[in-house]
Design a protein around this motif. Structure first.
Motif, PDB file in Angstrom:
ATOM      1  N   VAL A 153       0.847  -1.195   0.000  1.00  0.00           N
ATOM      2  CA  VAL A 153       0.000   0.000   0.000  1.00  0.00           C
ATOM      3  C   VAL A 153       0.882   1.244   0.000  1.00  0.00           C
ATOM      4  O   VAL A 153       1.810   1.356   0.803  1.00  0.00           O
ATOM      5  CB  VAL A 153      -0.935   0.025   1.230  1.00  0.00           C
ATOM      6  CG1 VAL A 153      -1.700   1.340   1.300  1.00  0.00           C
ATOM      7  CG2 VAL A 153      -1.912  -1.142   1.180  1.00  0.00           C
TER       8      VAL A 153
ATOM      9  N   SER B  69      -4.306   4.614   5.474  1.00  0.00           N
ATOM     10  CA  SER B  69      -5.127   4.599   4.273  1.00  0.00           C
ATOM     11  C   SER B  69      -4.207   4.862   3.098  1.00  0.00           C
ATOM     12  O   SER B  69      -3.119   5.413   3.258  1.00  0.00           O
ATOM     13  CB  SER B  69      -6.230   5.658   4.343  1.00  0.00           C
ATOM     14  OG  SER B  69      -5.668   6.961   4.429  1.00  0.00           O
TER      15      SER B  69
ATOM     16  N   ARG C 197      -3.388   3.661  -1.402  1.00  0.00           N
ATOM     17  CA  ARG C 197      -3.733   2.968  -2.648  1.00  0.00           C
ATOM     18  C   ARG C 197      -2.838   1.747  -2.819  1.00  0.00           C
ATOM     19  O   ARG C 197      -1.639   1.805  -2.510  1.00  0.00           O
ATOM     20  CB  ARG C 197      -3.580   3.912  -3.837  1.00  0.00           C
ATOM     21  CG  ARG C 197      -4.477   5.146  -3.761  1.00  0.00           C
ATOM     22  CD  ARG C 197      -4.270   6.081  -4.944  1.00  0.00           C
ATOM     23  NE  ARG C 197      -5.133   7.256  -4.842  1.00  0.00           N
ATOM     24  CZ  ARG C 197      -4.796   8.379  -4.211  1.00  0.00           C
ATOM     25  NH1 ARG C 197      -3.593   8.463  -3.627  1.00  0.00           N
ATOM     26  NH2 ARG C 197      -5.620   9.397  -4.148  1.00  0.00           N
TER      27      ARG C 197
ATOM     28  N   TRP D  10      -8.497  -7.969  -5.017  1.00  0.00           N
ATOM     29  CA  TRP D  10      -8.054  -6.577  -4.970  1.00  0.00           C
ATOM     30  C   TRP D  10      -7.232  -6.292  -6.221  1.00  0.00           C
ATOM     31  O   TRP D  10      -6.685  -7.214  -6.832  1.00  0.00           O
ATOM     32  CB  TRP D  10      -7.218  -6.297  -3.725  1.00  0.00           C
ATOM     33  CG  TRP D  10      -7.939  -6.519  -2.439  1.00  0.00           C
ATOM     34  CD1 TRP D  10      -7.988  -7.666  -1.703  1.00  0.00           C
ATOM     35  CD2 TRP D  10      -8.741  -5.567  -1.730  1.00  0.00           C
ATOM     36  NE1 TRP D  10      -8.767  -7.498  -0.580  1.00  0.00           N
ATOM     37  CE2 TRP D  10      -9.236  -6.214  -0.569  1.00  0.00           C
ATOM     38  CE3 TRP D  10      -9.083  -4.238  -1.944  1.00  0.00           C
ATOM     39  CZ2 TRP D  10     -10.063  -5.569   0.351  1.00  0.00           C
ATOM     40  CZ3 TRP D  10      -9.901  -3.590  -1.029  1.00  0.00           C
ATOM     41  CH2 TRP D  10     -10.387  -4.252   0.109  1.00  0.00           C
TER      42      TRP D  10
ATOM     43  N   GLY E 184      -4.205   0.095  -7.528  1.00  0.00           N
ATOM     44  CA  GLY E 184      -4.963   1.340  -7.652  1.00  0.00           C
ATOM     45  C   GLY E 184      -6.163   1.418  -6.740  1.00  0.00           C
ATOM     46  O   GLY E 184      -6.715   2.519  -6.547  1.00  0.00           O
ATOM     47  N   ASP E 185      -6.607   0.295  -6.171  1.00  0.00           N
ATOM     48  CA  ASP E 185      -7.746   0.320  -5.253  1.00  0.00           C
ATOM     49  C   ASP E 185      -7.428   1.211  -4.047  1.00  0.00           C
ATOM     50  O   ASP E 185      -6.335   1.144  -3.475  1.00  0.00           O
ATOM     51  CB  ASP E 185      -8.066  -1.087  -4.744  1.00  0.00           C
ATOM     52  CG  ASP E 185      -8.793  -1.943  -5.760  1.00  0.00           C
ATOM     53  OD1 ASP E 185      -9.222  -1.405  -6.797  1.00  0.00           O
ATOM     54  OD2 ASP E 185      -8.930  -3.155  -5.514  1.00  0.00           O
ATOM     55  N   GLU E 186      -8.403   2.013  -3.654  1.00  0.00           N
ATOM     56  CA  GLU E 186      -8.262   2.839  -2.453  1.00  0.00           C
ATOM     57  C   GLU E 186      -8.720   2.033  -1.240  1.00  0.00           C
ATOM     58  O   GLU E 186      -9.815   1.472  -1.246  1.00  0.00           O
ATOM     59  CB  GLU E 186      -9.069   4.123  -2.590  1.00  0.00           C
ATOM     60  CG  GLU E 186      -8.538   5.038  -3.689  1.00  0.00           C
ATOM     61  CD  GLU E 186      -9.179   6.410  -3.686  1.00  0.00           C
ATOM     62  OE1 GLU E 186     -10.256   6.574  -3.059  1.00  0.00           O
ATOM     63  OE2 GLU E 186      -8.607   7.331  -4.293  1.00  0.00           O
TER      64      GLU E 186
ATOM     65  N   LEU F 180     -10.110   9.759   1.362  1.00  0.00           N
ATOM     66  CA  LEU F 180      -9.049   8.795   1.628  1.00  0.00           C
ATOM     67  C   LEU F 180      -8.236   9.163   2.870  1.00  0.00           C
ATOM     68  O   LEU F 180      -7.827   8.271   3.624  1.00  0.00           O
ATOM     69  CB  LEU F 180      -8.141   8.681   0.403  1.00  0.00           C
ATOM     70  CG  LEU F 180      -7.138   7.539   0.356  1.00  0.00           C
ATOM     71  CD1 LEU F 180      -7.795   6.197   0.645  1.00  0.00           C
ATOM     72  CD2 LEU F 180      -6.439   7.504  -1.002  1.00  0.00           C
TER      73      LEU F 180
END
Length: 329
Positions: free
Chosen positions: A32, A66, A68, A79, A82-84, A114
């Motif tokens: 992440v 938090s 991406r 998943w 690029g997923d937040e 975010l």
């Protein structure tokens, strides 16, 4: 990448922004790219040299973040890059990148930005696992939350109200109590001026609290037992008031009550994944629907994490103090 390191234990000045190797996601992990993290009491203890990360965890502080997804480790599905997301961590949130077990990822709730999502993983997992999965708070019962204006406290108040409980809080001063009332607290107790045992008895007609969520520990142990209702459940999650106290087993037996003590950071990944799954199922719809929201006191640049630690130590905050990574958007 850069991360907040702790070359030597000490005060907030011991936190050093330094260049470190990038983490590599292992089997069942994702990488992440961090947008924000949050300051928790455990981070202060780690900085002081009193709370080392679990074996195999990142050496950097930070129990949530938090951001991406930047890469998927072997064996990860469901998943995409690029997923937040936001995530519960055993460490490593005070960094530009962190490797996270896939079971500890959560989607960003609907309607939440975010950065603010970084305020959620630790408090929602702590409150849901202790108040609901362990203490089994039910509609119509009374929940007492110590430290009602803290990050955990502000979440516990809202979740208690969302399931139909009556919520009492302790907090220091009228300003913090007013904020708790805004979140839905029914019984407001200034621990500096009032005896929470007597105040709770008066407010409940002598019954007491069915569930108590306690961050204080030893200092409150005897009074917490006295404040419990028959069949009451005391959940201890913090030790700000010491680690050793005297427990009156006679009082506990007479009330058919229970005392539990848990921590979240050192739990095995499978247990954390089960908690995160329960939070996703039960809490995320409440956040998406606007019934529950994280309370953010302030944001601080991640490289200035020392300022965030000072804010928590001063104790004037209400809710969470967030750390925002450089270039976060």
């Amino acid at each position: 990448m850069h991360a907040i390191t702790i070359p030597e234990p000490g005060g907030p000045e011991a936190l050093v922004w330094a260049e470190v190797p990038d983490p590599v996601p292992a089997e069942g992990e994702v990488l992440v790219e961090v947008v924000a993290s949050a300051v928790n009491r455990a981070d202060l203890l780690q900085r002081q040299g009193f709370y080392d990360p679990p074996p195999g965890a990142s050496p950097y502080p930070g129990l949530e973040c938090s951001g991406r997804i930047a890469a998927l480790g072997p064996g990860v599905s469901g998943w995409a890059v690029g997923d937040e997301v936001c995530a519960l961590l055993a460490g490593g949130g005070y960094a530009e990148k962190v490797a996270v077990p896939v079971g500890q990822l959560l989607p960003v709730p609907q309607g939440l930005d975010l950065v603010t999502a970084a305020a959620l993983p630790e408090v929602t997992a702590t409150v849901w696992s202790n108040v609901f999965m362990v203490a089994h708070l039910r509609p119509g019962e009374t929940l007492l939350v110590h430290g009602g204006a803290s990050g955990i406290g502000t979440m516990a108040v809202q979740l208690g109200k969302a399931v139909g409980a009556r919520v009492a809080v302790t907090a220091g001063g009228p300003g913090k109590l007013a904020r708790c009332a805004e979140l839905g607290a029914d019984i407001l107790i200034d621990y500096r001026e009032q005896d929470f045992v007597e105040e709770l008895r008066t407010a409940t007609g002598g019954a007491g609290a069915d569930v108590i969520l306690d961050i204080v520990g030893a200092k409150y142990l005897d009074r917490n037992v006295r404040a419990l209702a028959v069949n009451g459940r005391l959940a201890v999650i913090g030790l700000q008031g010491g680690v050793k106290g005297e427990l009156n087993l006679g009082a506990l037996l007479a009330k058919r009550a229970a005392v539990t003590a848990t921590s979240l950071r050192g739990r095995p990944p499978a247990e954390k994944a089960a908690i995160i799954a329960a939070v996703t199922e039960h809490v995320w719809p409440l956040i998406g629907g606007g019934q529950v929201r994280p309370v953010v006191d302030r944001t601080v640049p991640l490289q200035d994490a020392a300022d965030g630690h000072r804010a928590l130590e001063e104790g004037s905050h209400v809710g969470k103090v967030l750390l925002v990574a450089p270039g976060a958007a």
